[in-house]
Write an enzyme that holds these catalytic residues in place. Structure first.
Site, PDB file in Angstrom:
ATOM      1  N   CYS A 110       0.862  -0.131 -20.977  1.00  0.00           N
ATOM      2  CA  CYS A 110       2.453   0.296 -21.069  1.00  0.00           C
ATOM      3  C   CYS A 110       2.593  -0.081 -19.404  1.00  0.00           C
ATOM      4  CB  CYS A 110       3.476   1.098 -20.998  1.00  0.00           C
ATOM      5  SG  CYS A 110       4.608   1.093 -20.591  1.00  0.00           S
ATOM      6  N   THR A 165      27.874   1.731 -39.146  1.00  0.00           N
ATOM      7  CA  THR A 165      28.784   0.173 -39.489  1.00  0.00           C
ATOM      8  C   THR A 165      27.233  -0.396 -39.343  1.00  0.00           C
ATOM      9  OG1 THR A 165      27.771  -0.264 -37.126  1.00  0.00           O
ATOM     10  CG2 THR A 165      30.317  -0.167 -38.067  1.00  0.00           C
ATOM     11  N   THR A 193      25.130   5.248 -44.276  1.00  0.00           N
ATOM     12  CA  THR A 193      23.600   4.903 -43.772  1.00  0.00           C
ATOM     13  C   THR A 193      22.527   5.399 -43.485  1.00  0.00           C
ATOM     14  OG1 THR A 193      24.019   5.184 -41.117  1.00  0.00           O
ATOM     15  CG2 THR A 193      24.512   2.272 -41.877  1.00  0.00           C
TER      16      THR A 193
END
Length: 488
Positions: free
Chosen positions: A130, A385, A394
């Site tokens: 990275c 949502t 969820t």
């Protein structure tokens, strides 16, 4: 617990606000248009992410005062606003906790010196190639007085830090192999020995940057302007990106999700919602036996070993990165190719809540509380949502994602039915999860776009936060268990 990275006193004494930054950038623009010999660096690329349209990220702070405030606090303390923070700005509650935890880890009083903390961050980020995080912490390492010779390679660092090399590679790729003997070698190395408190600090740093490397690749984070590869002196283009856009809203002219192509058919989302509903009904009707639950876990653990992380060729780290770690051929995939068996760690035998939290808090004062808060926020974060649907619970989906990652690391929750994972996570999503968690350097934009095609970018960033924190906790569990075994 403070609710902002910077204290009130820091903000009052700070002479730079986001508005001030905008004024400075405006003056730079004027200078760049005049032939006065001033070369103005500009960011490379179009925004903080290669995967997410720039305007969506910049629009977040314009619409959310809390995010704007967090950005201002971070800039006042650090003198910069990095691209990771900008992307995390989709979720200000999490970002606030993340910045507070990272600030404590790197800047506040602790067992390790400041330059050693940044060097360990370099070692951990390099393990996954990275370069974004490596370059970030190379700069910070030098700024706090680190010896430039250490940056020539791990062999130039003190032997005490070199000894972390094995712990670094095991934690990054096969943490279940960590034993109390590894811990003992670090704590009983004569004049190069680590103290328990120092080792806890180092372990948290390693796991933090392993998982943050996953997030960096998973969101396609681009280099910050002040780091190598993050700027150019070429003339600006129409799509030029500037941090001051966060203050004035430039570059966010269109609607927040205007460019994301969402199919008229929401079948993918509706199918997933229907499966969640059916699974909940099955839960209410009957509960599987403990024997069946154990069988389903072993089946899922075996299946996840067969998920291929990437079809791409082997990623060969450059010398600039590989000099900071040992044994570059060591990785997660080696284990699956040889068909080795990952032992099971039952959470009822060793968990973060009952064991790891108290150990970290005892040896690294109060830091366990900060970590626990960050884990809880990531796991429980919800806006109820799913794509365009509102009022959706969820929790079942979030737990399936978290437990799937832990399953890949051999961690089992006795009260969870692992049969739910195959119902909720399709193969393309599993490939993305495994690649991001185990081999994040192989993540591509195509892979990012291939899962949850109907969902918003903010929801995909939310997924990446879950993956990052679940991975960090998995690594920590094995490291802390080994330390506990050594202590007993």
């Amino acid at each position: 617990m403070r609710h902002a990275l910077a204290s009130n006193e820091t903000m009052e004494n700070s002479s730079l606000t986001m508005t001030d930054l905008f004024k400075i950038c405006t003056q730079c623009e004027r200078l760049s248009k005049k032939d006065v010999g001033v070369r103005i660096p500009r960011p490379v690329g179009n925004g903080p992410s290669r995967f997410i349209p720039e305007k969506e990220i910049l629009q977040v702070s314009k619409l959310d005062e809390r995010t704007q405030s967090i950005f201002e606090d971070a800039f006042a303390v650090l003198g910069r606003l990095d691209n990771i923070s900008l992307v995390m700005g989709f979720h200000p509650q999490y970002l606030e906790s993340f910045l507070r935890t990272q600030h404590y880890l790197l800047q506040m009083d602790g067992p390790l010196s400041l330059h050693c903390r940044h060097y360990i961050g370099i070692m951990a980020a390099a393990r996954h190639q990275c370069t974004y995080l490596v370059n970030l912490h190379v700069n910070d390492f030098l700024q706090v007085g680190g010896d430039p010779k250490w940056l020539n390679g791990l062999e130039e660092a003190p032997r005490k830090l070199q000894a972390l090399g094995e712990l670094n590679k095991i934690l990054a790729h096969r943490p279940w192999l960590l034993t109390k003997e590894h811990i003992e070698r670090l704590l009983k190395a004569e004049e190069h020995s680590w103290s328990l408190a120092e080792l806890i600090h180092a372990v948290v740093l390693l796991t933090h940057y392993h998982s943050l490397a996953s997030f960096t690749f998973g969101c396609g984070i681009t280099p910050d302007i002040h780091t190598d590869g993050g700027h150019t002196f070429r003339p600006p283009s129409l799509s030029g990106y500037c941090v001051c856009d966060i203050a004035n809203g430039n570059g966010a002219q269109e609607d927040m999700f205007g460019n994301q192509q969402v199919s008229e058919s929401s079948g993918e989302v509706e199918v997933l919602m229907e499966r969640m509903k059916q699974l909940q009904e099955c839960r209410d009707e009957e509960e599987a036996s403990q024997e069946e639950m154990a069988t389903r876990f072993e089946r899922e653990k075996t299946e996840c070993m067969l998920v291929v992380t990437s079809e791409d060729e082997e990623c060969v780290p450059s010398r600039d990165v590989s000099r900071h770690f040992e044994d570059p051929s060591y990785g997660y995939k080696d284990f699956s190719r040889r068909g080795e068996h990952v032992p099971t760690l039952r959470v009822q035998d060793y968990s973060w809540e009952d064991h790891g939290f108290s150990l970290v808090n005892r040896l690294y004062s109060d830091f366990g509380q900060l970590l626990d808060e960050k884990f809880q926020i990531a796991f429980n974060l919800t806006y109820n949502t799913m794509a365009t649907h509102q009022g959706v619970d969820t929790s079942m989906l979030r737990r399936a994602i978290w437990n799937y990652i832990h399953c890949m690391f051999g961690i089992r929750y006795d009260d969870y039915d692992y049969g739910e994972i195959n119902q909720l996570l399709d193969r393309s999503f599993k490939v993305y999860i495994k690649t991001m968690v185990c081999s994040p350097e192989k993540i591509t934009k195509r892979m990012y776009e291939s899962f949850w095609r109907q969902f918003r970018h903010s929801e995909k960033v939310h997924v990446n936060l879950l993956l990052m924190e679940a991975r960090m906790q998995a690594e920590l569990l094995y490291a802390l268990r080994a330390i506990t075994r050594y202590m007993t």
